[in-house]
Design a protein around this motif. Structure first.
Motif, PDB file in Angstrom:
ATOM      1  N   TRP A 179       7.630 -48.928 -33.104  1.00  0.00           N
ATOM      2  CA  TRP A 179       7.978 -48.074 -31.968  1.00  0.00           C
ATOM      3  C   TRP A 179       6.986 -48.249 -30.830  1.00  0.00           C
ATOM      4  N   GLY A 198      13.143 -46.930 -29.950  1.00  0.00           N
ATOM      5  CA  GLY A 198      13.878 -46.233 -30.995  1.00  0.00           C
ATOM      6  C   GLY A 198      14.863 -47.133 -31.699  1.00  0.00           C
ATOM      7  N   ALA A 199      15.543 -47.996 -30.930  1.00  0.00           N
ATOM      8  CA  ALA A 199      16.505 -48.928 -31.518  1.00  0.00           C
ATOM      9  C   ALA A 199      15.801 -49.915 -32.446  1.00  0.00           C
ATOM     10  N   SER A 239      14.774 -42.191 -30.608  1.00  0.00           N
ATOM     11  CA  SER A 239      14.805 -42.476 -29.174  1.00  0.00           C
ATOM     12  C   SER A 239      14.552 -41.211 -28.357  1.00  0.00           C
ATOM     13  N   PHE A 288      18.451 -43.193 -35.156  1.00  0.00           N
ATOM     14  CA  PHE A 288      18.240 -43.891 -33.884  1.00  0.00           C
ATOM     15  C   PHE A 288      18.175 -42.885 -32.738  1.00  0.00           C
ATOM     16  N   GLY A 302      11.627 -45.913 -24.291  1.00  0.00           N
ATOM     17  CA  GLY A 302      11.771 -45.092 -25.497  1.00  0.00           C
ATOM     18  C   GLY A 302      13.027 -45.421 -26.265  1.00  0.00           C
ATOM     19  N   VAL A 303      14.123 -45.681 -25.554  1.00  0.00           N
ATOM     20  CA  VAL A 303      15.390 -46.035 -26.213  1.00  0.00           C
ATOM     21  C   VAL A 303      15.262 -47.392 -26.900  1.00  0.00           C
ATOM     22  N   THR A 348      11.065 -40.565 -26.398  1.00  0.00           N
ATOM     23  CA  THR A 348      11.116 -40.439 -24.943  1.00  0.00           C
ATOM     24  C   THR A 348      10.611 -39.069 -24.494  1.00  0.00           C
ATOM     25  N   TYR A 398       7.619 -50.052 -27.312  1.00  0.00           N
ATOM     26  CA  TYR A 398       7.495 -49.230 -26.106  1.00  0.00           C
ATOM     27  C   TYR A 398       6.460 -49.813 -25.153  1.00  0.00           C
TER      28      TYR A 398
END
Length: 324
Positions: free
Chosen positions: A200, A243-244, A299, A295, A239-240, A303, A204
């Protein structure tokens, strides 16, 4: 070679600078902000956990049927089963995690700086090392909290036992297995949350730098600060992406860990047995049960945490004042 202040500042373009952080605001205001985020996202964890432990005979096996079943049986409170345990245990765990994360990040960057990697690569390595270190240190608190809260999340669901509260869960687990029972799945937790946090933070840290370059704003942030809207958008996108990446890589381990932790005191299946059962019921996709909620949670949580986290940075707060 020593790392100059300007290099460290470049590394933390839109990230927190531990040396300049207002520690009082970080620990006091931060606790309130992170608690609020937990309140908002907790139902997603309940749904994810139920999906991961559902048996082949369970009819509620997708997000919508699980939510409908919970609301029908318990109403809104059903989406917050185990919440008290999580808040009580994870506030100190989060303080430990974030403190370790930030102090390690600065040290890690100084270690990799002499290798002259690109800025995105340096950020990925430093953030990754910091993420996995913070997670490892925090697991001593997180694992018992996870075990107790997850048992409360699934009580009465798909044949799981019922409890009168978190204390009742802990008492029965200790009576059956001793203190070590509260650390069931500890190894898998390390294997899950360590890499998950590393992926993560590495994703990021590197992705937002790539995004800034793509939008043509990779210059000195102090001389040419981005707009508040652009800053939030880039961090949210990072962040997305993070997360993915983290959820896709570590969901199988999280599913196995969750199943091991919530099984009754007398079942105690092995990791191999859990894997075989999941594959027998749903094929290899069984290892990805709860991927969607996980997910979304990773995310949204990441975020939200970053935005709240940056607010706690004195440099970021002063940047807000400058932009207003």
């Amino acid at each position: 070679m020593e790392t100059s202040d300007s290099q460290v500042q470049s590394f933390g373009q839109t990230e927190i600078n531990w040396d300049k952080l207002d520690k009082t605001k970080f620990y006091v205001v931060g606790a309130g902000l992170f608690t609020g985020i937990t309140v908002a996202l907790y139902p997603v964890s309940v749904v994810k956990t139920r999906l991961q432990v559902a048996s082949k005979d369970t009819t509620e096996r997708n997000v919508f049927t699980v939510i409908r079943g919970i609301l029908k049986a318990d109403g809104i409170p059903g989406l917050y089963r185990g919440f008290g345990t999580v808040i009580t245990g994870l506030i100190p765990a989060r303080v430990i995690y974030l403190t370790t994360l930030e102090t390690t990040k600065v040290t890690a960057f100084k270690m990799v700086e002499p290798f002259k990697f690109s800025e995105a690569t340096q950020a990925a390595i430093a953030n990754g090392i910091a993420g996995i270190t913070g997670s490892l240190v925090a697991q001593s608190v997180v694992v018992p909290v996870d075990l107790v809260s997850q048992k409360l999340m699934v009580q009465g669901y798909s044949g799981h036992a019922k409890y009168s509260g978190g204390v009742d869960v802990a008492r029965k687990v200790i009576k059956s297995d001793g203190i070590r029972g509260l650390y069931r799945g500890f190894g898998l937790s390390i294997m899950t949350y360590g890499p998950s946090n590393a992926v993560w933070w590495a994703s990021y840290g590197s992705s937002q730098r790539v995004i800034w370059r793509l939008v043509g704003n990779d210059a000195d942030f102090e001389k040419a600060p981005p707009s508040l809207g652009a800053l939030v958008l880039v961090q949210a996108t990072g962040g997305v992406i993070a997360g993915a990446a983290a959820s896709c890589i570590t969901t199988p381990l999280d599913t196995i860990k969750t199943r091991l932790q919530v099984m009754g005191h007398h079942k105690r299946p092995s990791t191999v047995h859990v894997v075989k059962t999941l594959i027998a019921e749903d094929g290899w996709q069984g290892l990805y049960r709860g991927l969607g909620p996980r997910f979304f949670s990773m995310s949204a949580w990441g975020t939200s945490m970053i935005l709240a986290y940056e607010y706690l940075s004195m440099d970021f707060f002063l940047l807000y004042l400058h932009l207003l």
